[in-house]
Each structure stands twice: as C-alpha cells, then as structure tokens.
Design a protein around this motif. Structure first.
Motif, PDB file in Angstrom:
ATOM      1  N   HIS A 272      10.431  -1.299  -1.574  1.00 45.67           N
ATOM      2  CA  HIS A 272      11.113  -0.143  -0.958  1.00 45.67           C
ATOM      3  C   HIS A 272      11.679  -0.554   0.397  1.00 45.67           C
TER       4      HIS A 272
ATOM      5  N   ARG B 248      14.261   2.415  -3.566  1.00 47.93           N
ATOM      6  CA  ARG B 248      13.334   1.568  -4.299  1.00 47.93           C
ATOM      7  C   ARG B 248      14.138   0.482  -4.999  1.00 47.93           C
TER       8      ARG B 248
ATOM      9  N   GLY C 118       6.846  10.048  -5.789  1.00 47.13           N
ATOM     10  CA  GLY C 118       7.419   8.711  -5.586  1.00 47.13           C
ATOM     11  C   GLY C 118       8.644   8.741  -4.694  1.00 47.13           C
TER      12      GLY C 118
ATOM     13  N   ALA D 242       2.269   9.483  -5.056  1.00 40.38           N
ATOM     14  CA  ALA D 242       2.876   8.218  -5.485  1.00 40.38           C
ATOM     15  C   ALA D 242       1.837   7.470  -6.314  1.00 40.38           C
TER      16      ALA D 242
ATOM     17  N   ASP E 279       2.761   3.150  -1.538  1.00 44.84           N
ATOM     18  CA  ASP E 279       4.061   3.735  -1.884  1.00 44.84           C
ATOM     19  C   ASP E 279       4.273   5.116  -1.260  1.00 44.84           C
TER      20      ASP E 279
END
Ligand SMILES: Cc1cc2nc3c(=O)[nH]c(=O)nc-3n(C[C@H](O)[C@H](O)[C@H](O)COP(=O)(O)OP(=O)(O)OC[C@H]3O[C@@H](n4cnc5c(N)ncnc54)[C@H](O)[C@@H]3O)c2cc1C
Ligand code: FES
Length: 265
Positions: free
Chosen positions: A19, A70, A113, A136, A141
C-alpha cells in the motif's frame, strides 16, 4: 464538467509492502472533488497499460489531492515506482460521491480494507460526528488510525486475524452497534465502501434495521466517463407490475455510490 489535469508527484510513500500514499500537486486548474468521487489516473504515458486506473479521492490537500492505493497488478506496480517530481495525467473528479446528510443524522461509516480510501474524506467532512467501523485482513493493513481516532466520534477496529483490536469484520461491528442502540436508530445513516461480499452482508443488516444506507461500488472501469458500458451493475427499477425489475447502471457515471436498497446483489 470533469477534465484532465496534470499533477506532479510530491510524495509516493510506501505504508507497507503493498500500500502507498500518493501526494499530488495539481499543475493545471482542478475541479473541487466531493467525498466518494474518484479519478482515472494515467499510470504510464505510453500504451502499456493503455487503460487508466480508477482511484478514490483520499484527501483534498492545499496543494492538490492524495490517493491511497493497494498494489494490485501491473498498473499499480508502475504507479508505485513513480518518483517525486514525475508528472502524470489525471481525469476527474468523476462519479456522484456520497449524498449530503441532514443535520440530525447520526453517520455510521464502514470501511473494509482499501475501502477506507473512499470514505476517508467523508469522515473528515463529518468531523467528530461519525461512528467509524474499520476492518482489514491484518493490523498492518489498517491505516491512519491516529487521524481516524481524532476525526471520529467513535472508532471501532477489527481484523480477520485478530492481530489488532477485535477479531472479526465490520459487518459484525455494525450488527453489535445496531443491537446496542436499537432504540435510537431513526437518525442513523450508513455509508460504506469495501469488498462486495462485505457490502452484501452489510445490506442485510441495514435492511433488517430499516436504516438508510449508501454503498460505494467497484467495477472494472475502462473509460470512467460513462462511454464504454464496461462497469455496469444491476440496480432495481420500479416498473409497475414487475416484481424483480432491474436496469443496468454505470458505476462510473450513476455511481459509484448507490442507495443500498437499490443494489441487486
Ligand atoms: C471507483 C473506484 C475507486 C477505486 N478506488 C481505489 C482506491 O482508492 N485505492 C485502490 O487501491 N484501489 C481503488 N480502486 C481499485 C483500482 O482501480 C484497482 O486496484 C486498479 O485498477 C488495479 O489496477 P492494476 O493494473 O494494478 O491491476 P490489474 O489487476 O493488473 O488490472 C487489470 C485491469 O483490471 C482493472 N481492475 C483490477 N482490479 C480492479 C478493481 N478492484 N476495481 C476496478 N478495476 C480493477 C484495472 O483497472 C485494469 O483495467 C478503485 C476502483 C474503482 C472502480
Ligand atoms: S467505465 Fe466506461 S462506462 Fe463506466
């Protein structure tokens, strides 16, 4: 009327293995974006990849915009390698964005997410008013936790593996929130972005609690401006006499945000 603008990369910072946070300074005039709108980003000036990639407005800054992304495949891998000073072309802002809420609304915002990228500017807009449910796969994350804590009325976190905060998903958190406040759900408005399976389950919870909700959908997009029909999704349409009636709507043009009640899952 959305248009192209050139933007210079002022930072492209890895947040973890897959990310990045991209900060852009617009070099041309840019239309003011609304929370929930998105951009089509030209990750390469040549023909490979030919298609632009869709990214939500993460944050409006004094210099331009930020995108939280991402690394998924070829396009985002190219984007990750772009350095400070590189200039890219961007089309947008595109799509409808989240609807405005009445003053008395109690906003509940779900992010699954990378869905946090879409709802983050909405959380900023509600500043201190929203209940934010953010999940997430793993703790690594979950991003911008301190900022989110400062911006939310209440921030509830969860992860699939239990490595940070509660083990579970945001739909479970929504369920618990509704159960614990069943007497005051009248003013609750739910806004959500995340994987389709999460949204589908969240739709059941809002429907069974008679809560108004708006979900931001993702579909593969080629043009982003309503021309190719590559991003259509089924939306209920109320034609008299047809119980299961639906029509196809373009996620890039009529969406990406839809009334949760209208989405055909
Ligand atoms: C309205 C909208 C907003 C989005 N906002 C964000 C965001 O803020 N941050 C973020 O990380 N991602 C976001 N996405 C998903 C992002 O567009 C894809 O991850 C990205 O296009 C993948 O490109 P790629 O070349 O790396 O992957 P590849 O898998 O190599 O892509 C191949 C093709 O599939 C398309 N594609 C692949 N995955 C998706 C997907 N999930 N959604 C749509 N198209 C896809 C690509 O555009 C490309 O045309 C958004 C998608 C949409 C539709
Ligand atoms: S991406 Fe072309 S119509 Fe939506």
């Amino acid at each position: 009327m959305s248009r192209y603008f050139r933007a210079e990369i002022s930072a492209n910072i890895p947040l973890n293995d897959n990310h990045n946070l991209l900060s852009l300074t617009n070099l041309d005039p840019m239309d003011e974006p609304e929370p929930g709108q998105f951009y089509m980003v030209e990750v390469n000036q040549g023909y490979d990849p030919l298609l632009k990639r869709a990214f939500s407005l993460f944050r409006r800054t004094a210099e331009g915009i930020q995108i939280l992304y991402r690394i998924q495949g070829k396009g985002t891998a190219i984007l990750r390698n772009l350095k400070e000073g590189a200039v890219i072309r961007i089309l947008g802002p595109l799509g409808n964005g989240y609807p405005a809420a009445p003053e008395e609304a109690i906003p509940v915002i779900l992010a699954g997410g990378i869905g946090i990228a879409s709802v983050f500017p909405l959380i900023e807009r509600f500043a201190g008013k929203a209940y934010v449910l953010y999940g997430a796969r793993t703790g690594g994350d979950l991003f911008m936790i301190d900022e989110l804590r400062g911006l939310s009325k209440e921030l509830h976190l969860c992860t699939d593996d239990g490595s940070c905060s509660e083990k579970g998903n945001v739909v479970g958190l929504l369920h618990s929130l509704c159960a614990s406040r069943s007497s005051c759900l009248d003013h609750v408005k739910v806004y959500a972005c995340g994987p389709k399976v999460m949204l589908r389950e969240a739709a059941k919870v809002v429907s069974s609690n008679c809560i108004k909700a708006w979900f931001s959908l993702e579909e593969h997009m080629a043009c982003g401006i309503g021309a190719c029909l590559g991003c259509v999704t089924k939306i209920k349409s109320a034609r008299p006499g047809e119980e299961q009636a639906f029509e196809y709507q373009r996620v890039c043009k009529e969406g990406p945000v839809f009334d949760a009640e209208d989405i055909v899952w």
